[in-house]
Motif scaffolding. Structure first.
Motif, PDB file in Angstrom:
ATOM      1  N   ARG A  78     -19.673  -5.183  17.642  1.00  0.00           N
ATOM      2  CA  ARG A  78     -19.156  -5.776  16.402  1.00  0.00           C
ATOM      3  C   ARG A  78     -20.299  -6.404  15.613  1.00  0.00           C
ATOM      4  O   ARG A  78     -21.213  -6.988  16.188  1.00  0.00           O
ATOM      5  N   LYS A  79     -20.209  -6.292  14.297  1.00  0.00           N
ATOM      6  CA  LYS A  79     -21.255  -6.791  13.402  1.00  0.00           C
ATOM      7  C   LYS A  79     -21.605  -8.242  13.725  1.00  0.00           C
ATOM      8  O   LYS A  79     -22.768  -8.628  13.725  1.00  0.00           O
ATOM      9  N   SER A  80     -20.588  -9.054  14.038  1.00  0.00           N
ATOM     10  CA  SER A  80     -20.796 -10.487  14.311  1.00  0.00           C
ATOM     11  C   SER A  80     -21.644 -10.746  15.557  1.00  0.00           C
ATOM     12  O   SER A  80     -22.158 -11.846  15.736  1.00  0.00           O
ATOM     13  N   HIS A  81     -21.808  -9.744  16.420  1.00  0.00           N
ATOM     14  CA  HIS A  81     -22.514  -9.946  17.679  1.00  0.00           C
ATOM     15  C   HIS A  81     -23.772  -9.080  17.831  1.00  0.00           C
ATOM     16  O   HIS A  81     -24.364  -9.015  18.904  1.00  0.00           O
ATOM     17  N   ARG A  82     -24.177  -8.421  16.748  1.00  0.00           N
ATOM     18  CA  ARG A  82     -25.406  -7.629  16.813  1.00  0.00           C
ATOM     19  C   ARG A  82     -26.609  -8.567  16.855  1.00  0.00           C
ATOM     20  O   ARG A  82     -26.529  -9.690  16.371  1.00  0.00           O
ATOM     21  N   GLU A  83     -27.688  -8.085  17.408  1.00  0.00           N
ATOM     22  CA  GLU A  83     -28.922  -8.872  17.564  1.00  0.00           C
ATOM     23  C   GLU A  83     -28.738 -10.009  18.563  1.00  0.00           C
ATOM     24  O   GLU A  83     -29.543 -10.928  18.597  1.00  0.00           O
ATOM     25  N   ALA A  84     -27.675  -9.978  19.369  1.00  0.00           N
ATOM     26  CA  ALA A  84     -27.416 -11.055  20.326  1.00  0.00           C
ATOM     27  C   ALA A  84     -27.571 -10.590  21.767  1.00  0.00           C
ATOM     28  O   ALA A  84     -27.228 -11.324  22.686  1.00  0.00           O
ATOM     29  N   GLY A  85     -28.055  -9.372  21.970  1.00  0.00           N
ATOM     30  CA  GLY A  85     -28.272  -8.876  23.322  1.00  0.00           C
ATOM     31  C   GLY A  85     -27.095  -8.119  23.917  1.00  0.00           C
ATOM     32  O   GLY A  85     -27.165  -7.658  25.052  1.00  0.00           O
ATOM     33  N   VAL A  86     -26.001  -7.973  23.152  1.00  0.00           N
ATOM     34  CA  VAL A  86     -24.817  -7.284  23.667  1.00  0.00           C
ATOM     35  C   VAL A  86     -25.128  -5.806  23.930  1.00  0.00           C
ATOM     36  O   VAL A  86     -24.795  -5.268  24.987  1.00  0.00           O
ATOM     37  N   GLY A  87     -25.762  -5.141  22.981  1.00  0.00           N
ATOM     38  CA  GLY A  87     -26.087  -3.719  23.133  1.00  0.00           C
ATOM     39  C   GLY A  87     -26.996  -3.472  24.323  1.00  0.00           C
ATOM     40  O   GLY A  87     -26.775  -2.539  25.103  1.00  0.00           O
ATOM     41  N   SER A  88     -28.005  -4.307  24.500  1.00  0.00           N
ATOM     42  CA  SER A  88     -28.918  -4.157  25.640  1.00  0.00           C
ATOM     43  C   SER A  88     -28.182  -4.372  26.955  1.00  0.00           C
ATOM     44  O   SER A  88     -28.409  -3.640  27.930  1.00  0.00           O
ATOM     45  N   ALA A  89     -27.291  -5.367  27.007  1.00  0.00           N
ATOM     46  CA  ALA A  89     -26.520  -5.635  28.226  1.00  0.00           C
ATOM     47  C   ALA A  89     -25.604  -4.457  28.543  1.00  0.00           C
ATOM     48  O   ALA A  89     -25.481  -4.050  29.709  1.00  0.00           O
ATOM     49  N   LEU A  90     -24.971  -3.896  27.521  1.00  0.00           N
ATOM     50  CA  LEU A  90     -24.122  -2.723  27.726  1.00  0.00           C
ATOM     51  C   LEU A  90     -24.939  -1.563  28.283  1.00  0.00           C
ATOM     52  O   LEU A  90     -24.514  -0.906  29.235  1.00  0.00           O
ATOM     53  N   MET A  91     -26.102  -1.317  27.689  1.00  0.00           N
ATOM     54  CA  MET A  91     -26.921  -0.188  28.129  1.00  0.00           C
ATOM     55  C   MET A  91     -27.440  -0.382  29.557  1.00  0.00           C
ATOM     56  O   MET A  91     -27.528   0.573  30.316  1.00  0.00           O
ATOM     57  N   ARG A  92     -27.754  -1.621  29.944  1.00  0.00           N
ATOM     58  CA  ARG A  92     -28.158  -1.883  31.338  1.00  0.00           C
ATOM     59  C   ARG A  92     -27.006  -1.537  32.280  1.00  0.00           C
ATOM     60  O   ARG A  92     -27.211  -0.924  33.327  1.00  0.00           O
ATOM     61  N   ALA A  93     -25.789  -1.932  31.905  1.00  0.00           N
ATOM     62  CA  ALA A  93     -24.617  -1.645  32.732  1.00  0.00           C
ATOM     63  C   ALA A  93     -24.388  -0.138  32.837  1.00  0.00           C
ATOM     64  O   ALA A  93     -24.077   0.379  33.909  1.00  0.00           O
ATOM     65  N   VAL A  94     -24.555   0.576  31.714  1.00  0.00           N
ATOM     66  CA  VAL A  94     -24.392   2.032  31.702  1.00  0.00           C
ATOM     67  C   VAL A  94     -25.430   2.676  32.627  1.00  0.00           C
ATOM     68  O   VAL A  94     -25.106   3.552  33.433  1.00  0.00           O
ATOM     69  N   GLU A  95     -26.684   2.244  32.516  1.00  0.00           N
ATOM     70  CA  GLU A  95     -27.748   2.824  33.344  1.00  0.00           C
ATOM     71  C   GLU A  95     -27.494   2.543  34.821  1.00  0.00           C
ATOM     72  O   GLU A  95     -27.688   3.427  35.666  1.00  0.00           O
ATOM     73  N   ASP A  96     -27.043   1.339  35.155  1.00  0.00           N
ATOM     74  CA  ASP A  96     -26.726   1.010  36.554  1.00  0.00           C
ATOM     75  C   ASP A  96     -25.610   1.907  37.080  1.00  0.00           C
ATOM     76  O   ASP A  96     -25.683   2.424  38.199  1.00  0.00           O
TER      77      ASP A  96
END
Length: 146
Positions: A78-96
């Motif tokens: 969501r636009k309100s949560h970009r640049e807050a590390g959400v995308g990186s956390a999601l991608m770490r979970a996906v890679e795991d």
């Protein structure tokens, strides 16, 4: 970042939150047709949902078109949560999760405006630009360490 919780599950478990985020980002914000966005492939994918408290703020899905190659799809924050590390956390979970399924490689179709985000996470661009849902994309890949 510690305020975000990433849930991993099935479409049955996470469809409500994932659909809300995808509708907000892809359909409302980017103008993708809902029929194209909700493509029927979700039941076959591992789903990821980032929550800020009770609010769904990010999502992704992972499918396996080949046994050792995971395809990351429908990454949205969501636009309100970009640049807050959400995308990186999601991608770490996906890679795991991909490693847990013995995947050795991940691929994704990145919108060109977020290509740099994926590059920072170790993904390499492997295609020329192409269009998906009327939006410019590139294919990117990353080799996973075991």
């Amino acid at each position: 970042m510690s305020d975000y919780e990433i849930k991993v599950g099935t479409w049955n478990d996470l469809s409500e939150g994932a659909t809300a985020v995808r509708r907000a980002v892809f359909v409302e914000e980017q103008g993708v047709a809902e029929a194209e966005e909700l493509d029927g492939k979700d039941p076959d994918a591992v789903q990821f949902l980032a929550r800020d408290g009770e609010s769904p703020v990010g999502t992704a899905r992972l499918r396996f078109p080949e046994p050792t190659v995971g395809k990351v799809e429908r990454v949205a924050v969501r636009k309100s949560h970009r640049e807050a590390g959400v995308g990186s956390a999601l991608m770490r979970a996906v890679e795991d999760a991909a490693r847990d399924e013995n995947a050795t490689k991940l691929k994704l179709h990145a919108q060109t405006r977020v290509e740099a985000f994926y590059r920072q996470l170790g993904y390499e661009t492997v295609s020329d630009q192409f269009e998906e849902a009327g939006i410019p994309h590139v294919e990117m890949r990353k080799r996973l360490d075991s």
